[in-house]
Motif scaffolding. Structure first.
Motif: not given
Ligand code: G3I
Length: 555
Positions: A291-299
């Motif tokens: 989840v954190n990896a996805c949150l860290a990338v706007t796209r």
């Protein structure tokens, strides 16, 4: 409309603006999951959080209740696949997929379409289509299906799993009969049929940077250079406990930097069964990382779990012995993974510890095991498990953990006193106060490395007896110095002992070697001693002897 529902709509409206900014514009309906749900938390961050589902599960009312309130997005897990939608050439059937799409729409949930072109779940007739007709058949299938769902599906997995692990093209019927160009042709047909849907290439084992994700990267980059319509890459993320790729965020970012959206499309994290507390904690941490990896990338526009409950996971049937891969267990209880996802999405952290567990009771004590049970704790969110400690003086040392309010301790030392206390834990790792202590002593070990012969003869006239005791060392190691312990069962007392000294504070006697007979040779060496004693009533033989803490057989 209930106040809760109104709040949900307000959140959804705000989230909708963020979704547009995140590349989800054109969505036919805005996510309206319940306040505080994973879907609502994600929407507040401009992402979706969804679940796959399948038609058979929709008759399970408790399942549907969670599916429709917790998630902002639904992926049709099976019934949009070719096998279901065009089972015979030119005969299309969307009835099952329509059921799921209608359910999602009536609950304000976004729908991902999965999948237009895949080598699996492909009806066999496709394999016999002549080479020069297959491109037309593929285009027709895509056109028909994407047209049917036009305006209802925000993303299409246009092509699924077209690469091998080494980065070469998978030799599917499409690859073999149409050639490399089939993927580009599929995307062109999908764009023409539904210009409003975002078009994705979707695959597994492309979450980290590796040969396969490099191959996908090179393909989508060349599509962009050539003007072939593609909007996103779906990383399936069927992951293994403790193996979230360290390059996940960097990998998402490199696709985003090409100008593409990325979605985590089929997330689950499997473990070897059975579940235990340590595995649950690792899994929670793994979900948090994703989840954190996805949150860290706007796209990175959202995350979908591949169904949400272990009750309906595909894992156990495909990976025997593995499972427990999803954030809810098979009884719809939220697992630590659920709370980790919620916290990563910004839920207010839980700081309230569980109530104090009851003092444990011990039963079934052997030389190395003991069963413990205690009154369960309660918690505002949910008790995740219990820590079981050994208390020695002022120090409590963690022995084991348990998901339930009972456990069996193993590997204990024979003939040893244990004091045990318990603390409850919630998913946020808040620890309760410590329970009261239970004290027990393990039995002497049934080692079998000694044998005792005990012969008692009562004196005529009653009251007195003489006993001869011989000890045989049946083990492979010589004994140097020994104590033999037994307990009289009928109040007998030793009055005089020879060839050993003794203590007898109560029923239990400890006889210790004399200076000259402390050594007992290995593999059959013996030493003897004797004593006079008194009794009243009967004089039954002792039923157990322990030599230096090890239970002996009785000859
Ligand atoms: O519907 C029939 C049922 O009538 C029959 O009694 C039963 C007997 O086996 O089979 C049922 O079909 C099964 C179908 O799932 C629906 O449950 C198929 O056998 C089974 O092979 C199929 O498995 C699906 C699998 O894709 C096929 O490869 C899984 O449910 C589905 O979760 C899985 O999803 C894939 C994604 O599409 C792509 N990425 C990997 C992912 C996991 O494999």
């Amino acid at each position: 409309m209930s106040p809760q529902r109104q709040f949900g709509r307000a959140c959804a409206l705000a989230a909708g603006l963020l979704l547009i900014a995140a590349g989800l514009g054109g969505a036919p309906a805005m996510a309206d999951p319940a306040p505080g749900s994973l879907g609502a938390l994600a929407a507040a961050k401009g992402k979706f959080f969804g679940s796959a589902t399948d038609n058979p599960e929709l008759s399970d009312a408790p399942y549907v209740q969670i599916l429709t309130t917790e998630f902002g997005q639904i992926t049709v897990g099976n019934t949009m696949k070719w096998q279901y939608t065009e089972p015979a050439r030119g005969q299309f059937n969307y009835s099952q997929a329509d059921t799921i799409v209608n359910l999602a729409q009536s609950n304000g949930q976004l729908v991902r379409g999965h999948t237009l072109v895949w080598h699996n779940q492909l009806p066999s007739w496709v394999n016999s289509v002549p080479n020069n007709e297959l491109l037309g058949v593929m285009r027709n299938h895509i056109t028909h299906e994407a047209t049917h769902f036009r305006g209802k599906v925000i993303h299409w997995d246009v092509v699924n799993e077209a690469f091998e692990e080494n980065g070469t093209r998978r030799q599917t019927v499409f690859q073999q009969k149409i050639g490399d160009s089939y993927i580009a042709e599929a995307f062109r047909a999908a764009r023409a049929a539904d210009p409003g849907a975002k078009l994705y290439y979707n695959d597994y084992n492309i979450e980290g940077i590796n040969a396969k994700s490099d191959a996908v990267y090179n393909m989508v980059r060349s599509f962009l250079q050539q003007g072939i319509p593609i909007d996103g890459v779906g990383m399936q993320a069927h992951l293994i406990l403790g193996q979230v790729p360290s390059s996940l965020q960097q990998n998402i970012q490199r696709f985003a930097d090409l100008g593409l959206d990325v979605a985590i499309t089929e997330l689950d994290i499997r473990m070897n069964l059975p579940r235990d507390t340590a595995k649950d904690m690792q899994q929670a941490d793994d979900y948090r990382r994703v989840v954190n990896a996805c949150l860290a990338v706007t796209r990175c526009v959202g995350i979908t779990v591949w169904d949400y409950t272990d009750k309906y996971s595909w894992i156990p049937s495909v990976f025997p012995g593995q499972g427990a891969a999803l954030p809810y267990d098979e009884n719809f209880n939220k697992k630590p993974a659920y709370h980790a996802i919620a916290n990563a999405l910004g839920a207010t952290p839980d700081t309230t510890p569980p109530s104090t567990p009851g003092t444990p009771s011990a039963s079934g004590i052997t030389s190395s095991t003991a069963s413990l049970m205690w009154t369960a704790s309660t918690d505002n969110v949910g008790v995740a498990g219990y820590n079981i400690y050994r208390r020695q003086g002022t120090t409590d040392t963690l022995l084991t953990q348990s998901n339930a309010n009972s456990t069996t301790l193993t590997g204990l030392t024979p003939n040893t006193q244990y004091q045990i206390v318990v603390r409850a834990r919630d998913a946020a790792n808040n620890l309760s106060a410590t329970s009261g202590a239970v004290t027990f002593t393990t039995l002497p070990s049934a080692g079998g490395s000694c044998r005792v012969a005990y012969r008692a003869s009562n004196w005529g006239g009653g009251g007195g007896f003489t006993a001869e005791v011989s000890i045989t060392n049946t083990g492979p190691t010589a004994i140097n110095g020994w104590s033999l312990v037994w307990t009289f069962g009928n109040g007998q007392r030793v009055s005089y002992m020879w060839n050993a000294s003794y203590t007898q504070p109560a029923a239990t006697v400890t006889a210790t070697n004399a200076s000259y007979n402390g050594s007992i040779g290995a593999n059959g060496g013996t030493q003897s001693f004797g004593f006079n004693g008194t009794f009243s009533g009967g004089n039954p033989n002792p039923t157990a002897f322990a030599l230096n803490g090890t239970n002996c057989t009785i000859a």
